[in-house]
Scaffold this motif. Structure first.
Motif: not given
Length: 440
Positions: A185-190, A216-219, A247-254
């Protein structure tokens, strides 16, 4: 004429030693007053229950030394970040030196070497020790790295070190911090990940989902903000016979809904499908993972998302460990409850949590699970979040009541909702010992 010349030469010869001494004194005075070239230092950043702190600084001496006096050193820090307002007490100040020793360039103690390591005072209230700061921007709070600059002075020699060379983060450095995933769906996760070494056969996977302040994007942030690195520690790894850690990371908040606001379960969030896609791809890309031993857990926002994944995929995970649950039980139907009652779950929460109110989240949810027939569900319900080390006040020191995740990370939780110890085969077990034994 010759007589006068001889007298002049004789006078010069007599005065020459005095002139040489005077000039030598001027040379020495000049050398003493000349600025000593500044040296380089390296930082050791260690994760604690309250977050990361700079607990050691390594000085490049440029020569072999064999002894050191901690009292000779003065350490000051300047903390700043572009666009971030710092209060006076957190901007700059002195760091207390506890002791010092001769070391190598990584801080390993030596009898003699080219470096010195200074151990600095740290603590939950030592704000100057922290290289991160919780910052509010556009209505959303989050942890971020800040500029952290030390100046170290040897008062006995006037030597100065004020240039950072390198940083060491003992457990963070074990993780691959460059993971990225793009969902259909185009969602990017780090994501950050740890891969065990020298495993025999397949190994379990521990998934940790961060809280609302670590997006964010700083894992590295989800790892250090609340000591999630501990799942790669030797102690916990031994309990699982070595385990992968994701340890997945969301760009904003889950808990972000399509409107951009928080959801507490009343509507769908925008990340759970992409997150599950990331997990499934990571498992597929690592055939050494035992698919019968995949564990998911998280705190606050991550506690919400852990429960969301259980509800959406009730047969996928072997067990869950959830602290500071943010999912409101009123938004879970009895039918949904029936689908997850057989999943082993261990909840951790504090009674004085004013962020994720236990009477709206974990307490009624736990009671509904038990009423539905759940046989392997536990709930460690603490009065307060306190200092587990004993160094900073012990039980008398209280963290924010929201910080119940410290009991998961430290593998401290070992009792149930009724106050009795959780037991397996007649033996009291901790939350990680219990989880390591769970299989689908």
């Amino acid at each position: 004429m010759k007589t006068k010349l001889f007298k002049f030469i004789g006078t010069v010869m007599l005065l020459m030693p005095v002139m040489l001494v005077a000039n030598d004194h001027k040379v020495k005075s000049f050398l003493k007053d000349a600025p000593v070239p500044a040296g380089a230092y390296s930082l050791i950043i260690t994760g604690y229950d309250w977050g990361p702190s700079v607990n050691q600084v390594i000085l490049d001496m440029g020569e072999t030394v064999s002894n050191v006096n901690a009292a000779d050193f003065e350490v000051t820090v300047a903390r700043s970040a572009e666009g971030v307002e710092m209060q006076p007490g957190e901007q700059r100040g002195e760091r207390k030196v506890l002791f010092a020793y001769v070391s190598d360039e990584k801080g390993i103690r030596l009898e003699s070497g080219n470096h010195l390591t200074l151990t600095l005072l740290v603590g939950p209230d030592e704000v100057l020790s922290s290289p991160i700061k919780y910052v509010f921007k556009e209505g959303q709070g989050g942890n971020q790295w800040i500029d952290y600059k030390l100046t170290i002075v040897n008062k006995a020699s006037d030597r100065i070190w004020n240039t950072e060379k390198e940083r060491f983060q003992p457990l963070v450095d074990l993780f691959d911090l460059k993971g990225t995933y793009t969902h259909e769906d185009g969602t990017n996760l780090t994501y950050a990940s740890y891969r065990p070494e020298d495993t025999l056969g397949s190994s379990p996977l521990i998934i940790w989902l961060h809280g609302g302040g670590e997006g964010g994007t700083d894992t590295s942030i989800p790892l250090v903000a609340n000591k999630a690195t501990n799942y790669a520690s030797r102690t916990i790894q031994q309990l699982f016979g070595q385990a992968y850690v994701l340890v997945p990371q969301t760009p904003t908040f889950w808990m972000q809904s399509a409107s951009g606001e928080y959801t507490r379960g009343e509507t769908n969030d925008i990340y759970n499908a992409a997150l599950m896609g990331l997990i499934e791809k990571y498992v597929a890309d690592h055939p050494g993972i035992d698919t019968n031993r995949i564990y998911v857990g998280g705190c606050s926002n991550g506690g919400y998302m852990s429960l969301k994944l259980l509800l959406a995929h009730p047969t996928y995970f072997a067990a869950a460990y959830i602290s500071a649950l943010a999912y409101h039980t009123e938004h879970i139907s009895d039918t949904q409850m029936a689908t997850i009652k057989d999943i082993p779950i261990w909840f951790v929460h504090c009674k004085d949590d004013t962020v994720t109110l236990p009477e709206k989240t974990v307490v009624p949810f736990y009671k509904r699970l038990i009423a539905a027939g759940a046989a392997n569900v536990h709930f460690s319900y603490y009065d307060h979040a306190t200092d587990l080390t004993g160094f900073f006040g012990g039980a008398a020191y209280r963290y924010n009541g929201h910080f119940s995740w410290i009991y998961s990370h430290a593998n401290h939780a070992d009792f149930d909702f009724d106050g009795n110890p959780v037991q397996m085969n007649g033996k009291t077990v901790t939350i990680m010992e219990w989880m390591a034994a769970q299989r689908k």
